[in-house]
Design an enzyme around this catalytic site. Sequence first.
Site, PDB file in Angstrom:
ATOM      1  N   THR A 182      -4.368  -6.589   2.213  1.00 45.84           N
ATOM      2  CA  THR A 182      -3.441  -7.219   3.143  1.00 45.84           C
ATOM      3  C   THR A 182      -4.709  -7.755   4.297  1.00 45.84           C
ATOM      4  O   THR A 182      -5.593  -7.269   4.149  1.00 45.84           O
ATOM      5  CB  THR A 182      -2.623  -6.256   4.104  1.00 45.84           C
ATOM      6  OG1 THR A 182      -1.562  -5.649   3.049  1.00 45.84           O
ATOM      7  CG2 THR A 182      -1.692  -6.742   5.278  1.00 45.84           C
ATOM      8  N   THR A 235      -0.049   1.661   2.300  1.00 45.55           N
ATOM      9  CA  THR A 235       1.141   1.934   1.408  1.00 45.55           C
ATOM     10  C   THR A 235       2.295   1.678   2.053  1.00 45.55           C
ATOM     11  O   THR A 235       2.746   2.300   3.015  1.00 45.55           O
ATOM     12  CB  THR A 235       1.315   3.491   1.184  1.00 45.55           C
ATOM     13  OG1 THR A 235      -0.293   4.098   0.775  1.00 45.55           O
ATOM     14  CG2 THR A 235       2.048   3.740  -0.059  1.00 45.55           C
TER      15      THR A 235
END
Length: 315
Positions: A182, A235
Amino acid sequence: MTDLRPVLAIHGGAGTIARPEAGSDGEAPYHAALAEILAAGERCLREGGSALDAVAVAVDLLEECPLFNAGVGAVFTSAGTHELDAAIMDGATLRAGAVAGLARVRRPGRAARAVMEDGTHVLLAGAGAEEFCRAHGLERVEPDFFSTEARRRQLEAAQAGGRVSLDHDEGTPLDERRKFGTVGAVALDRNGHLAALTSTGGMTNKRPGRIGDTPLIGAGTYADDRTAAVSCTGTGEVFIRAAAAYDVCARMAYAGLDLDAAAQATVRDALTPLGGQGGLIAVDARGRVAMPFNTAGMYRGLVRAGDTPETAIFS
């Protein structure tokens, strides 16, 4: 509030990142890319740009860099497609915008900002988000614009192993299952305003239609001038359950913790017990920065107006 020293922090993902062999230059491309992006954001802030402008500049460049899992270089779904997510939040007004499941919009971060500035909705997904972007004149590309051979090999390896990878492909992974791809940016401008922007290509071999924490306000992205601006990487399913980005701000607002204590507590006490792996970056209204993570490494950096960028990967 005036005369604050502006600051920008960015991340490019976290996880089980392999240390390169002694004497190799395996880390160099990442440090160089992070430093170049920080320098562009610093110029924006130094010249009077807003926190929103600075995070937009940074994420624009992160999305165009194939080293990171956002925009060009986004990972593949199990169907061999790309689905891109992004979210932005303005700490001054609590306005927010987000998009999920984009396949043809070149810069998802800009799409999220367009949703925020339109003001009708906060989160648009799939075909509706694509149509909104078309109507607002955002640059569109063919889906294979985002593809790279490295990401395709990564998909093939994941499918051969029958797994979903939350990854950042640095080339020599220790564990494909424990890398998180990300990108994000948080900033404080000279007027004391905060902003956060996060963008991702998701998970390698994920089920089409899966949406993680990135575009969910309060989970992967949050900003409030009264506390902090936060961008997460990890996560996604666990960050959603923990409302991780907002959790940092809540610990500051309600428990009276300072930024570092709040950020560390979120990673240690909210994420880790649930099996959440990854990290976050945050900046508060006084310009203090926190970048905790519970993985082997996190691609990250910060710069204050007038200074040279600082970058890091490992602890």
